[in-house]
Design a protein around this motif. Structure first.
Motif, PDB file in Angstrom:
ATOM      1  N   ILE A 181       0.861  -1.172   0.000  1.00 24.54           N
ATOM      2  CA  ILE A 181       0.000   0.000   0.000  1.00 24.54           C
ATOM      3  C   ILE A 181       0.903   1.229   0.000  1.00 24.54           C
ATOM      4  O   ILE A 181       2.052   1.165   0.423  1.00 24.54           O
ATOM      5  CB  ILE A 181      -0.983   0.020   1.190  1.00 24.54           C
ATOM      6  N   GLY A 182       0.384   2.331  -0.502  1.00 23.18           N
ATOM      7  CA  GLY A 182       1.152   3.564  -0.572  1.00 23.18           C
ATOM      8  C   GLY A 182       0.412   4.686   0.127  1.00 23.18           C
ATOM      9  O   GLY A 182      -0.800   4.646   0.309  1.00 23.18           O
ATOM     10  N   ARG A 183       1.163   5.707   0.505  1.00 18.97           N
ATOM     11  CA  ARG A 183       0.591   6.864   1.191  1.00 18.97           C
ATOM     12  C   ARG A 183       0.263   7.938   0.165  1.00 18.97           C
ATOM     13  O   ARG A 183       1.060   8.253  -0.714  1.00 18.97           O
ATOM     14  CB  ARG A 183       1.596   7.408   2.214  1.00 18.97           C
ATOM     15  N   MET A 184      -0.922   8.500   0.308  1.00 17.47           N
ATOM     16  CA  MET A 184      -1.343   9.609  -0.530  1.00 17.47           C
ATOM     17  C   MET A 184      -1.355  10.864   0.333  1.00 17.47           C
ATOM     18  O   MET A 184      -0.830  10.871   1.445  1.00 17.47           O
ATOM     19  CB  MET A 184      -2.722   9.320  -1.118  1.00 17.47           C
ATOM     20  N   GLY A 185      -1.952  11.934  -0.157  1.00 20.23           N
ATOM     21  CA  GLY A 185      -2.037  13.155   0.635  1.00 20.23           C
ATOM     22  C   GLY A 185      -2.999  12.991   1.798  1.00 20.23           C
ATOM     23  O   GLY A 185      -3.937  12.196   1.735  1.00 20.23           O
ATOM     24  N   GLY A 186      -2.780  13.747   2.882  1.00 22.75           N
ATOM     25  CA  GLY A 186      -3.657  13.675   4.049  1.00 22.75           C
ATOM     26  C   GLY A 186      -3.617  12.291   4.677  1.00 22.75           C
ATOM     27  O   GLY A 186      -2.614  11.596   4.629  1.00 22.75           O
ATOM     28  N   PRO A 187      -4.746  11.844   5.231  1.00 23.22           N
ATOM     29  CA  PRO A 187      -4.779  10.555   5.925  1.00 23.22           C
ATOM     30  C   PRO A 187      -5.153   9.390   5.010  1.00 23.22           C
ATOM     31  O   PRO A 187      -5.664   8.380   5.474  1.00 23.22           O
ATOM     32  CB  PRO A 187      -5.852  10.780   6.988  1.00 23.22           C
TER      33      PRO A 187
END
Length: 197
Positions: A181-187
């Motif tokens: 999984i990857g991190r996007m903007g915000g939460p």
């Protein structure tokens, strides 16, 4: 619209950066302190650096009080860490491990995440992780000071654990089986199980 670091708050600039630098891989870093207490925390400013020597980097920001996070303090004290690769089954535990706790708290225990001894370094790895990258500290640079101050940690990779479930018949990891999984903007986060060539 153009924005510059000196023209907006640090928070506003951070929000702009993380909204467009996407998706970001997540380093779920496990460390131990000198007394042997484990720490487990996620960092989304993370990536590989190169293969000669095999290296990776991640960037832990300072705590709200301006001091180093437990991860960075432990790496400076012990000189070793493990980057556990985050896949969908670990999303909730990874997010919970981001909560700030005291240095005597073991996030493996707090999140109900099983630990397993590493091969070449003292910190344990996440037991059922798809992959875990064992590292020795190559360098740690302070880039900023105070709350949110950036730090750059570069580790020399000394071993990589690959779960059998992500391997092909020849023992090679198959990206389609990893499903990080990857991190996007915000939460928000994203899945990586849709691909194209």
């Amino acid at each position: 619209m153009n924005i510059s670091p000196g023209d907006v708050s640090m928070r506003r600039f951070y929000e702009a950066m993380v909204a467009v630098i996407t998706p970001r891989p997540i380093a779920w870093v496990s460390t131990v302190d000198a007394a042997g207490t484990c720490n487990l925390a996620p960092y989304s400013f993370f990536n590989g650096v190169g293969v000669n020597p095999p290296t990776l980097m991640f960037c832990p920001a300072n705590r709200a009080d301006g001091g180093p996070k437990d991860t960075l303090a432990n790496i400076r004290a012990v000189g070793e860490f493990v980057v556990n690769i985050v896949t969908e089954p670990f999303a909730d535990a990874m997010k919970k491990s981001a909560d700030e706790t005291g240095p005597d708290e073991d996030e493996f225990v707090l999140t109900g995440t099983d630990k397993y001894p590493s091969t070449r370094v003292k910190p344990p790895r996440v037991r059922y992780a798809a992959a875990a990258i064992e590292c020795e500290l190559l360098t740690a640079m302070q880039l900023g000071v105070g709350p949110g101050g950036a730090n750059l940690v570069v580790g020399r990779i000394v071993s990589i654990y690959l779960n059998d479930s992500i391997l092909d018949a020849e023992g090679n990891p198959v990206p389609e089986k990893v499903n990080t999984i990857g991190r996007m903007g915000g939460p928000t986060y994203t899945k990586t199980n849709e691909r194209f060539s």
